[in-house]
Design a protein around this motif. Structure first.
Motif, short mmCIF file in Angstrom:
data_model
loop_
_atom_site.label_atom_id
_atom_site.label_comp_id
_atom_site.label_asym_id
_atom_site.label_seq_id
_atom_site.Cartn_x
_atom_site.Cartn_y
_atom_site.Cartn_z
N PRO A 125 0.80 -1.13 0.13
CA PRO A 125 0.19 -0.05 0.11
C PRO A 125 0.86 1.24 0.01
O PRO A 125 1.87 1.09 0.77
CB PRO A 125 -0.75 -0.04 1.36
N GLN A 174 0.27 5.60 0.56
CA GLN A 174 -1.08 6.48 0.68
C GLN A 174 -0.75 7.77 0.40
O GLN A 174 0.45 8.17 0.13
CB GLN A 174 -1.06 6.47 2.12
N THR A 198 5.84 3.96 1.28
CA THR A 198 4.95 2.58 1.34
C THR A 198 4.77 2.06 2.74
O THR A 198 5.67 2.58 3.61
CB THR A 198 5.56 1.64 0.58
N ASP A 199 3.88 1.18 2.98
CA ASP A 199 3.71 0.58 4.24
C ASP A 199 5.14 -0.39 4.04
O ASP A 199 5.57 -0.66 3.12
CB ASP A 199 2.58 -0.13 4.37
N GLY A 239 -3.69 2.17 3.91
CA GLY A 239 -2.34 1.91 4.77
C GLY A 239 -2.40 2.21 6.22
O GLY A 239 -3.44 2.83 6.57
N GLY A 265 -5.49 4.99 -0.09
CA GLY A 265 -4.14 4.10 -0.41
C GLY A 265 -4.48 3.64 -1.73
O GLY A 265 -5.48 3.33 -2.22
#
Ligand code: FAD
Ligand code: PYC
Length: 417
Positions: free
Chosen positions: A259, A261, A299-300, A309, A338
């Protein structure tokens, strides 16, 4: 909706398959479509448009599991730039930037490409050295990029704080003046309308659930949630889900999905004149034409197919934005969302033929494929029409993960992975 060929296309696909797929694929009669594109994001729609426009292949279906532009195309922060390090990347991303230039005219649809400049902030010695290396490499490839002192950066973007006592002081910045933003949904709708006008069928709410291959190994068609559809030429452009689609054809791809966001503030009067990216603190920002500050995060840390996310990621981003732009510390945020980005080991995309005859792929754009939309569509269309890559995407073959000819753009990807 009626501007697209929805009625025609559905009748066509149902009629074409009514005596099918019992013994499929061997019993399959004439292909229903000369080409299928899986994924109705900007890339897939652009590919369909260029197949029809440049190569006369108009009997094309774009299959989209949701609504067109509802994937990453409609979820990104719309930053356009071509300041990547390696020669292959300069050719690839600058090809796209050049296409952006004439796109509103080409599609007769205002995609609101705004060359307001993309400025990347340097916060430490490593950033300074790395950005200067990028500037020199870019200029050797004819890509504009220039170094600004901290004071020049502030003059270009007055809300920027260049307080030397800040936690992440600004030591200077790399500026690509041709960089900027565009309106994401206009890009999807512009390509869709222009492709539909040339005869392309755009089928929404139609998820591909299987890819079929004949006795010779070549593709013969797909199963979808709205029935089977035959074609001997299938292009997959399904960001975030590419490895799932490739697995349907028996292929394993070096991709991980994460994910990523973004969020927007309440709208305010024009105050932010350009795009600013701070790779070190994982934040980037611009102001939309509606007045919202458009902010993106990293990113996650965990792989996921969720289009949302972790909260701590955007908290970190907002803390960084507050430090770099204290003027915005009292702004309220309106929305957060996300998208799923698929990331390759070298952070460069895969665009080309696959080991399965008739199956083509455009994937692995990770956090940075919006800027490439016209170029990616153009190159996928070329590859599908000619059954061979264009010289620009030849280096972006899957084979590079076997032969080691990687195009390592982790630094230029500019977003924390
Ligand atoms: P998408 O628009 O995601 O289209 C793929 C489509 O495939 C989707 O609509 C999906 O529903 C469909 N699909 C998936 N599986 C199936 C199936 N089985 N059957 C049928 N259809 C299917 N890039 C930049 O260059 N600049 C940025 O500033 C930037 N910011 C970003 C910020 C965020 C928060 C995110 C998430 C991404 C960002 N990106 C950015 C990356 C960029 O958005 C993507 O690389 C790009 O939009 C990919 O376009 P696409 O058309 O390939 O994908
Ligand atoms: O690739 O420029 C980029 C980008 C910015 C935000 C996400 N990706």
């Amino acid at each position: 909706m009626t501007r697209f060929n929805f009625v025609n296309l559905f009748a066509k696909s149902l009629n074409a398959h009514k005596d099918w797929p019992e013994q499929w694929p061997d019993a399959a009669p004439k292909p229903a479509y000369d080409a299928i594109i899986v994924g109705g994001g900007g890339h897939g729609l652009a590919a369909a448009y260029y197949l029809a426009k440049k190569y006369g292949i108009r009997n094309v279906a774009v299959l989209e599991k949701g609504w067109i532009g509802g994937g990453n195309t409609g979820r990104n922060t719309t930053i356009i730039r071509s300041n990547y390090l390696y020669d292959e990347s300069a050719f690839l991303y600058d090809h796209a930037v050049k296409l952006w230039d004439g796109l509103s005219k080409e599609l007769n649809y205002n995609v609101m490409y705004s060359k307001r400049g993309v400025m990347m902030l340097a916060h430490n010695v490593h950033d300074v050295q790395s950005f200067k290396r990028h500037i020199h490499a870019n200029r050797l490839n004819g890509v504009d990029n220039e170094w600004l002192s901290a004071e020049e950066a502030k003059a270009y973007c007055p809300p920027l704080s260049i307080d030397p006592g800040a936690r992440h002081p600004v030591l200077g910045a790399a500026l690509q003046r041709r960089g900027g933003t565009a309106r994401h949904d206009s890009v999807a709708w512009g390509y869709a309308r222009a492709a539909a006008a040339l005869g392309v069928d755009i089928i929404q709410n139609c998820a591909v659930t299987a890819i079929h291959r004949g006795a010779d190994g070549a593709v013969t068609g797909v199963d979808t949630t709205r029935g089977p559809i035959r074609s001997k030429r299938i292009g997959v452009s399904a960001a975030g889900n590419s490895s799932v689609l490739m697995a349907m054809a028996g292929l394993s791809f070096p991709l991980e999905s994460y994910p990523l966001q973004a969020l927007v503030s309440e709208p305010v009067k024009p105050i932010f004149p350009c795009v600013v990216m701070s790779n070190t603190v994982h934040a980037y920002m611009s102001q939309s034409d509606k007045g919202e500050l458009v902010i993106g995060a990293g990113t996650d840390q965990y792989v996921s197919y969720s289009q949302r996310g972790a909260l701590h990621i955007i908290e970190h981003t907002l803390a960084a934005i507050n430090e770099i732009f204290p003027i915005f510390s009292r702004m309220r945020m309106l929305r957060t969302w996300g998208g799923i980005v698929d990331v390759t080991p070298d952070r460069s995309p895969i665009i080309g033929k696959t080991p399965v005859p008739g199956l083509y792929v455009n994937c692995g754009w990770g956090t940075g494929g919006f800027k490439a939309t016209p170029g990616a569509g153009d190159l996928l269309a070329h590859t599908m029409a000619k059954d061979e890559p264009h010289s620009i995407n030849a280096a972006y073959h899957l084979d590079r993960f076997r032969n080691g000819r990687l195009i390592d753009e982790a630094a230029a990807a500019a977003v924390a992975h």
